[in-house]
Design an enzyme around this catalytic site. Structure first.
Site, mmCIF file in Angstrom:
data_model
loop_
_atom_site.group_PDB
_atom_site.id
_atom_site.type_symbol
_atom_site.label_atom_id
_atom_site.label_comp_id
_atom_site.label_asym_id
_atom_site.label_seq_id
_atom_site.Cartn_x
_atom_site.Cartn_y
_atom_site.Cartn_z
ATOM 1 N N HIS A 141 -3.599 -1.313 3.178
ATOM 2 C CA HIS A 141 -2.737 -0.256 2.636
ATOM 3 C C HIS A 141 -3.338 0.151 1.283
ATOM 4 O O HIS A 141 -4.009 -0.647 0.633
ATOM 5 C CB HIS A 141 -1.337 -0.864 2.448
ATOM 6 C CG HIS A 141 -0.285 0.084 1.992
ATOM 7 N ND1 HIS A 141 -0.115 0.431 0.668
ATOM 8 C CD2 HIS A 141 0.681 0.737 2.683
ATOM 9 C CE1 HIS A 141 0.916 1.262 0.577
ATOM 10 N NE2 HIS A 141 1.413 1.456 1.781
ATOM 11 N N ASP A 218 -1.440 -9.739 1.299
ATOM 12 C CA ASP A 218 -0.405 -8.697 1.253
ATOM 13 C C ASP A 218 0.510 -8.946 2.451
ATOM 14 O O ASP A 218 0.152 -8.654 3.594
ATOM 15 C CB ASP A 218 -1.095 -7.324 1.326
ATOM 16 C CG ASP A 218 -0.098 -6.184 1.520
ATOM 17 O OD1 ASP A 218 1.094 -6.449 1.781
ATOM 18 O OD2 ASP A 218 -0.531 -5.014 1.435
ATOM 19 N N GLN A 221 4.208 -6.452 5.487
ATOM 20 C CA GLN A 221 4.617 -6.219 6.888
ATOM 21 C C GLN A 221 4.710 -7.524 7.676
ATOM 22 O O GLN A 221 4.953 -7.491 8.883
ATOM 23 C CB GLN A 221 3.615 -5.272 7.577
ATOM 24 C CG GLN A 221 3.507 -3.911 6.933
ATOM 25 C CD GLN A 221 4.777 -3.068 7.081
ATOM 26 O OE1 GLN A 221 5.685 -3.412 7.845
ATOM 27 N NE2 GLN A 221 4.854 -1.978 6.349
ATOM 28 N N LYS A 244 11.620 -4.256 2.812
ATOM 29 C CA LYS A 244 11.158 -4.265 4.209
ATOM 30 C C LYS A 244 11.774 -5.439 4.978
ATOM 31 O O LYS A 244 11.642 -5.521 6.194
ATOM 32 C CB LYS A 244 9.631 -4.329 4.256
ATOM 33 C CG LYS A 244 8.968 -3.073 3.685
ATOM 34 C CD LYS A 244 7.494 -3.072 3.938
ATOM 35 C CE LYS A 244 6.719 -2.121 3.053
ATOM 36 N NZ LYS A 244 6.923 -0.702 3.360
ATOM 37 N N CYS A 382 -0.265 5.692 4.215
ATOM 38 C CA CYS A 382 -0.913 5.120 3.022
ATOM 39 C C CYS A 382 -2.052 4.187 3.428
ATOM 40 O O CYS A 382 -2.285 3.156 2.780
ATOM 41 C CB CYS A 382 0.086 4.388 2.126
ATOM 42 S SG CYS A 382 1.428 5.421 1.559
#
Ligand code: C6P
Length: 424
Positions: A141, A218, A221, A244, A382
């Site tokens: 991202h 990261d 998600q 999220k 993104c």
């Protein structure tokens, strides 16, 4: 297939951890889901952008403002002490959720983006110099590209990206080949927001550590969809956003190994991050407070704690199995549609179904689906380098959460058929 789904498939008698979700009961926890959009029942399939909030989270925030609101770490009065305790309890909840060794390894930030910027501006600035390299992957991202680019530009270092294959899976041998004595840090997404690919993070950490290189993951998600254990992963940093994972916007987490956090300089200066201040010099508070300058998002942290407890009460393995079922069902349902191509077909995937459709621009797909009450995201998500890799401007993306159903997938398929009719 996710581990959870594999486990589910191999057991004839489900244990409480793998029992199917009672989705109708779960949906009742989310007030926003029960409304009509353009006269049709809302089908919310934009969960990778942000998830909806259960009543437990909304009520935790309301309760805080109605009965506990005060600034934290400052007052000796009852409300301040109470608010401080609730805020620190949320930190302990995050610690448990990620299985961090200590609550001091949990830094509250605004979200994944800020967590990564914090690491680039502190650890990165201290360790990356001219001629050094930062290694990421081709599916990051922008939040895990641009902060490193800023650092590399400032320091005269080089940003390298390990390539991905046509299915959207990381080429691990290429990643290993790119690790070298100039590599100072690796940053990799756990789950790709544009493709759904689950990266082999444990293996990546192992390879990087063989070269003495720390790894930032990261997890934006990943945390809502798969069980994350930072000690088992042995990653050095792990970042995620509250919004999220059914929590509020404006709050997120940076996990960092204590040894790194203790050695890192502060990120921002201000109240609460100091031990003492004179005009000549300041000394800093201990971690994690050294990285939390100013009044934090107290209600946000409390809301995040409530969200994580909500997820724990259902069980991530059950959530992963449910979402995997939806992903498989949706993949099978849309694959035969003439002119439709799924982008992101790696073996290990979580919760994301990206596709392109004939010559119809994804924005048109999104607009027609919206008229049917179906919310998906369209665009580059993104992740422009992912679009460049697949030579497309954009995709349409449906992304799943624990409250989605097979019936909603059926509605999506009907919606795509409508797109076909309109553009026939
Ligand atoms: N992806 C999406 O629709 P923030 O904005 O800081 O909460 O999260 C940034 C971020 C970082 N990494 C990954 C893998 C992400 O998916 C995101 C956010 C959203 O895909 C909004 S662009």
């Amino acid at each position: 297939m996710t581990t959870a789904a594999r486990k589910l498939g191999s057991e004839s008698c489900p244990s409480p951890d793998t029992e199917p979700l009672d989705v109708e009961k779960i949906r009742a926890d989310f007030p926003i889901l029960h409304q009509q959009i353009h006269g049709k029942p809302l089908v919310y399939l934009d969960n990778a952008a942000t998830s909806q909030k259960p009543r437990a989270v909304i009520e935790a925030i309301t309760r805080y403002y109605e009965s506990s609101n005060a600034n934290i770490h400052r007052g000796v009065h009852f409300l301040s002490e109470h608010a401080t305790e609730e805020h620190e309890e949320a930190r302990r909840t995050v610690q448990r959720f990620l299985n961090a060794r200590s609550a001091n390894e949990i830094v509250f930030v605004r979200g994944t983006t800020e967590a990564i910027n914090l690491v680039t501006q502190t650890y990165g600035r201290a360790h990356v110099g001219a001629g050094d390299e930062v290694l990421i992957t081709g599916m990051e991202h922008h939040s895990d590209i641009v902060p490193w680019q800023l650092l590399c530009n400032e320091k005269g270092a080089k940003l390298r990206a390990a390539p991905i294959d046509d299915n959207g899976a990381l080429l691990l041998e290429e990643f290993a080949r790119l690790l070298n004595p100039r590599t100072k840090i690796v940053a990799v997404t756990h789950v790709s927001n544009a493709l759904g690919t689950i990266n082999p993070v444990r293996k990546i950490v192992e390879l990087a550590h063989q070269h003495g290189v720390p790894v930032l993951v990261d997890g934006a998600q990943a945390v809502p969809h798969i069980r994350v254990d930072v000690q088992a992963l042995d990653c050095d940093f792990y970042a995620f956003s509250g919004h999220k994972i059914y929590g509020p916007t404006g709050i997120g987490v940076l996990y960092g190994k204590a040894s790194h956090l203790n050695a890192m300089p502060p990120y921002q200066g201000g109240g609460d991050m100091i031990a003492s201040v004179t005009f000549e010099k300041s000394t800093y508070n201990k971690v994690p407070y050294k990285f939390e300058a100013g009044t934090p998002d107290i209600a946000g942290a409390i809301g995040l704690g409530a969200a994580l407890r909500y997820v724990e009460s259902i069980g991530l393995d059950r959530i992963a199995a449910h979402e995997h079922d939806l992903l498989e069902y949706a993949t099978q349902a849309i694959s035969p549609i003439p002119g439709l191509r799924i982008v992101g077909t790696a073996k290990e995937k979580a919760g994301v179904l990206s596709f392109v459709f004939d010559t119809v621009h994804p924005h048109d797909i999104g607009t027609i689906l919206d008229q049917e009450g179906i919310a998906i995201r369209t665009g580059h998500h993104c992740s422009q380098p992912v679009m460049q890799r697949f030579d497309i401007p954009a995709t349409a993306r449906a992304s799943f959460a624990l409250y989605n159903t097979r019936e909603e997938v059926d509605a999506l398929v009907r919606g795509i058929e409508k797109v076909r009719e309109v553009f026939a």
